[in-house]
Design a protein around this motif. Structure first.
Motif, PDB file in Angstrom:
ATOM      1  N   ASN A  60     -50.120  46.791 -70.302  1.00 53.00           N
ATOM      2  CA  ASN A  60     -50.388  45.390 -71.048  1.00 53.00           C
ATOM      3  C   ASN A  60     -51.332  45.618 -72.166  1.00 53.00           C
ATOM      4  O   ASN A  60     -52.491  44.989 -71.741  1.00 53.00           O
ATOM      5  CB  ASN A  60     -51.183  44.836 -69.776  1.00 53.00           C
ATOM      6  CG  ASN A  60     -50.322  44.322 -68.615  1.00 53.00           C
ATOM      7  OD1 ASN A  60     -49.132  43.852 -68.678  1.00 53.00           O
ATOM      8  ND2 ASN A  60     -50.735  45.221 -67.592  1.00 53.00           N
ATOM      9  N   PRO A  61     -51.111  46.095 -73.185  1.00 52.17           N
ATOM     10  CA  PRO A  61     -51.933  46.078 -74.353  1.00 52.17           C
ATOM     11  C   PRO A  61     -52.223  44.756 -75.078  1.00 52.17           C
ATOM     12  O   PRO A  61     -51.440  43.765 -74.650  1.00 52.17           O
ATOM     13  CB  PRO A  61     -51.134  46.991 -75.457  1.00 52.17           C
ATOM     14  CG  PRO A  61     -49.520  46.928 -74.955  1.00 52.17           C
ATOM     15  CD  PRO A  61     -49.473  46.413 -73.436  1.00 52.17           C
ATOM     16  N   PRO A  62     -53.248  44.846 -75.885  1.00 51.78           N
ATOM     17  CA  PRO A  62     -53.691  43.584 -76.488  1.00 51.78           C
ATOM     18  C   PRO A  62     -52.384  43.008 -77.383  1.00 51.78           C
ATOM     19  O   PRO A  62     -51.696  43.920 -78.140  1.00 51.78           O
ATOM     20  CB  PRO A  62     -54.808  43.763 -77.389  1.00 51.78           C
ATOM     21  CG  PRO A  62     -54.725  45.241 -77.299  1.00 51.78           C
ATOM     22  CD  PRO A  62     -54.051  45.660 -76.262  1.00 51.78           C
ATOM     23  N   ILE A  63     -51.833  41.823 -77.332  1.00 55.92           N
ATOM     24  CA  ILE A  63     -50.619  41.378 -78.442  1.00 55.92           C
ATOM     25  C   ILE A  63     -51.050  40.465 -79.035  1.00 55.92           C
ATOM     26  O   ILE A  63     -50.324  39.574 -79.864  1.00 55.92           O
ATOM     27  CB  ILE A  63     -49.551  40.942 -77.268  1.00 55.92           C
ATOM     28  CG1 ILE A  63     -50.219  39.532 -76.295  1.00 55.92           C
ATOM     29  CG2 ILE A  63     -48.772  41.957 -76.385  1.00 55.92           C
ATOM     30  CD1 ILE A  63     -48.953  39.139 -75.450  1.00 55.92           C
ATOM     31  N   GLY A  64     -52.385  40.169 -79.295  1.00 57.58           N
ATOM     32  CA  GLY A  64     -52.945  39.328 -80.293  1.00 57.58           C
ATOM     33  C   GLY A  64     -53.786  39.668 -81.300  1.00 57.58           C
ATOM     34  O   GLY A  64     -53.701  40.895 -81.403  1.00 57.58           O
ATOM     35  N   ASP A  65     -54.352  38.808 -81.880  1.00 59.46           N
ATOM     36  CA  ASP A  65     -55.508  38.983 -83.116  1.00 59.46           C
ATOM     37  C   ASP A  65     -56.939  39.143 -82.559  1.00 59.46           C
ATOM     38  O   ASP A  65     -57.215  38.481 -81.491  1.00 59.46           O
ATOM     39  CB  ASP A  65     -55.323  38.145 -84.107  1.00 59.46           C
ATOM     40  CG  ASP A  65     -53.901  38.321 -84.700  1.00 59.46           C
ATOM     41  OD1 ASP A  65     -53.235  39.239 -84.956  1.00 59.46           O
ATOM     42  OD2 ASP A  65     -53.487  37.129 -85.051  1.00 59.46           O
ATOM     43  N   HIS A  79     -60.045  38.042 -78.350  1.00 54.08           N
ATOM     44  CA  HIS A  79     -58.643  38.163 -78.455  1.00 54.08           C
ATOM     45  C   HIS A  79     -57.889  36.836 -78.149  1.00 54.08           C
ATOM     46  O   HIS A  79     -57.954  36.099 -77.343  1.00 54.08           O
ATOM     47  CB  HIS A  79     -58.178  39.124 -77.109  1.00 54.08           C
ATOM     48  CG  HIS A  79     -56.812  39.502 -77.238  1.00 54.08           C
ATOM     49  ND1 HIS A  79     -55.748  39.315 -76.030  1.00 54.08           N
ATOM     50  CD2 HIS A  79     -56.055  40.261 -78.155  1.00 54.08           C
ATOM     51  CE1 HIS A  79     -54.751  39.655 -76.728  1.00 54.08           C
ATOM     52  NE2 HIS A  79     -54.804  40.173 -77.622  1.00 54.08           N
ATOM     53  N   ILE A  81     -53.818  35.204 -78.623  1.00 59.08           N
ATOM     54  CA  ILE A  81     -52.519  35.368 -78.782  1.00 59.08           C
ATOM     55  C   ILE A  81     -52.104  34.082 -79.453  1.00 59.08           C
ATOM     56  O   ILE A  81     -52.270  32.855 -79.145  1.00 59.08           O
ATOM     57  CB  ILE A  81     -51.759  35.497 -77.465  1.00 59.08           C
ATOM     58  CG1 ILE A  81     -52.374  36.773 -76.841  1.00 59.08           C
ATOM     59  CG2 ILE A  81     -50.419  35.896 -77.697  1.00 59.08           C
ATOM     60  CD1 ILE A  81     -52.062  36.956 -75.370  1.00 59.08           C
ATOM     61  N   GLN A 120     -48.821  31.656 -80.923  1.00 58.79           N
ATOM     62  CA  GLN A 120     -47.194  31.487 -80.746  1.00 58.79           C
ATOM     63  C   GLN A 120     -47.051  30.139 -81.410  1.00 58.79           C
ATOM     64  O   GLN A 120     -47.749  29.126 -81.519  1.00 58.79           O
ATOM     65  CB  GLN A 120     -46.874  31.052 -79.415  1.00 58.79           C
ATOM     66  CG  GLN A 120     -46.750  32.413 -78.573  1.00 58.79           C
ATOM     67  CD  GLN A 120     -46.436  32.367 -77.237  1.00 58.79           C
ATOM     68  OE1 GLN A 120     -47.014  32.837 -76.281  1.00 58.79           O
ATOM     69  NE2 GLN A 120     -45.187  31.568 -76.937  1.00 58.79           N
ATOM     70  N   ARG A 154     -52.386  35.708 -71.321  1.00 55.90           N
ATOM     71  CA  ARG A 154     -51.177  35.764 -71.170  1.00 55.90           C
ATOM     72  C   ARG A 154     -50.393  34.602 -69.986  1.00 55.90           C
ATOM     73  O   ARG A 154     -49.278  34.537 -69.857  1.00 55.90           O
ATOM     74  CB  ARG A 154     -50.763  36.993 -70.583  1.00 55.90           C
ATOM     75  CG  ARG A 154     -50.824  38.093 -71.515  1.00 55.90           C
ATOM     76  CD  ARG A 154     -50.385  39.496 -71.215  1.00 55.90           C
ATOM     77  NE  ARG A 154     -51.002  40.604 -72.176  1.00 55.90           N
ATOM     78  CZ  ARG A 154     -50.106  41.603 -72.422  1.00 55.90           C
ATOM     79  NH1 ARG A 154     -48.734  41.495 -72.109  1.00 55.90           N
ATOM     80  NH2 ARG A 154     -50.506  42.600 -73.041  1.00 55.90           N
ATOM     81  N   THR A 191     -48.302  32.354 -72.131  1.00 55.03           N
ATOM     82  CA  THR A 191     -47.435  32.900 -73.140  1.00 55.03           C
ATOM     83  C   THR A 191     -46.036  32.565 -72.601  1.00 55.03           C
ATOM     84  O   THR A 191     -45.117  32.489 -73.120  1.00 55.03           O
ATOM     85  CB  THR A 191     -47.494  34.417 -73.328  1.00 55.03           C
ATOM     86  OG1 THR A 191     -47.622  35.207 -72.095  1.00 55.03           O
ATOM     87  CG2 THR A 191     -48.854  34.633 -74.002  1.00 55.03           C
TER      88      THR A 191
END
Length: 316
Positions: free
Chosen positions: A34-39, A49, A51, A53, A71, A74
């Protein structure tokens, strides 16, 4: 006796070392999955952090509850709204991949971090704030401290007031203190993930738990020791924080929509939204077949409320 004490101390040291090794291995595995997926957004000297969309439309800031991370939204609300709105889903301080500033157990500090996300990513705009459970308390605080940023609030099973004590999970009292907490939290990755299934059932009850909820919401991130301690400190401080914050609710002028499950056993709705309604106008949506997670089975109704506030000319 001295030899016995020395042997006991050695045993504790060995167990502690083993726990640290196990927790480090767990952290590596869960972060790889579950790595970071945002900025990473710099706010008040700490990174948040976020995310994102959607690319256009009214900004919508979503704030998760205790034991969770960004998450959570998301795959529930995100797909329903991303075509028309700019969604900002932020990890609260010390959760997910957000850094934790000093005094982050204070709702004012958490609200300042969330407000900073809007200042950085949606400057000059007013956003609809969505807050689930603990996140509802933070969303309310943003509206109190920075009304210039808020167009409206959608609160999902929010915790809003002090509740008269009790109701704390036993492990928070061990994980929160500064001395014993770091040691205790090293044990959490060993037993926590295996024990969480029954707890998830209780959070959703009487509604069913969505398939693969644990994996889709990356709940495993909670059991990393620093994250677990941050969550415990938040929850331990919450009642006192709400006792102070709730005295200010009469200052609120933005429209507020609250979704409350009649079967919610995590909080007592009448203690929270019931008291909030006495202080400020609230559009209350009661869900008879829901518990503490109304944005899952009732996600479309929640999305409609967000759309309504986003399109409203009322802005406080």
């Amino acid at each position: 006796m001295k030899r016995m004490l020395t042997a006991a101390a050695l045993g504790v040291s060995v167990i502690g070392t083993g726990a640290c090794v196990s927790s480090a291995a767990y952290t590596a595995r869960v972060e790889a999955a579950n790595p970071p997926i945002g900025d990473m957004v710099e706010v008040n000297g700490s990174k948040v952090h976020v995310i994102q969309q959607g690319e256009t439309g009214t900004p919508v800031l979503m704030i998760h509850g205790a034991s969770a991370n960004a998450r959570e939204f998301t795959w529930t609300l995100g797909p329903r709204l991303e075509d028309d709105y700019r969604l900002l889903m932020a990890d609260r301080p010390g959760h997910g991949y957000s850094q934790r500033p000093d005094d982050a157990s204070e709702l004012g500090v958490q609200a300042a971090q969330m407000a900073g996300v809007l200042d950085a990513l949606a400057p000059g705009e007013k956003a609809v704030l969505v807050g689930h459970s603990f996140g509802g308390a933070v969303a309310l605080r943003v509206a109190l401290d920075r009304p210039d940023l808020v167009k409206g609030l959608v609160l999902l099973a929010p915790v809003t007031h002090d509740w008269g004590g009790g109701g704390q999970a036993w492990y928070n009292s061990f994980a929160a203190p500064p001395v014993i907490g770091p040691v205790f939290s090293q044990l959490v990755p060993i037993v926590g993930p295996q024990q969480v299934a029954s707890g998830i059932d209780g959070v959703f009850d009487p509604a069913p738990v969505p398939e693969n909820y644990f994996e889709k919401s990356a709940i495993g991130l909670l059991f990393r020791p620093p994250n677990f301690r941050a969550n415990a400190r938040d929850v331990q401080a919450l009642e006192e924080e709400l006792a102070k914050q709730s005295k200010r609710y009469g200052e609120l002028t933005v429209p507020i929509v609250v979704f409350s499950g009649s079967g919610d056993t995590v909080i007592t709705p009448k203690v929270h939204v019931g008291r909030l309604k006495k202080q400020v106008p609230v559009d209350l949506v009661i869900l008879p077949a829901e518990g503490h997670m109304p944005h899952h089975a009732e996600g479309e109704a929640v999305a409609d409320a967000i759309r309504r506030l986003a399109s409203s000319e009322i802005s406080g």
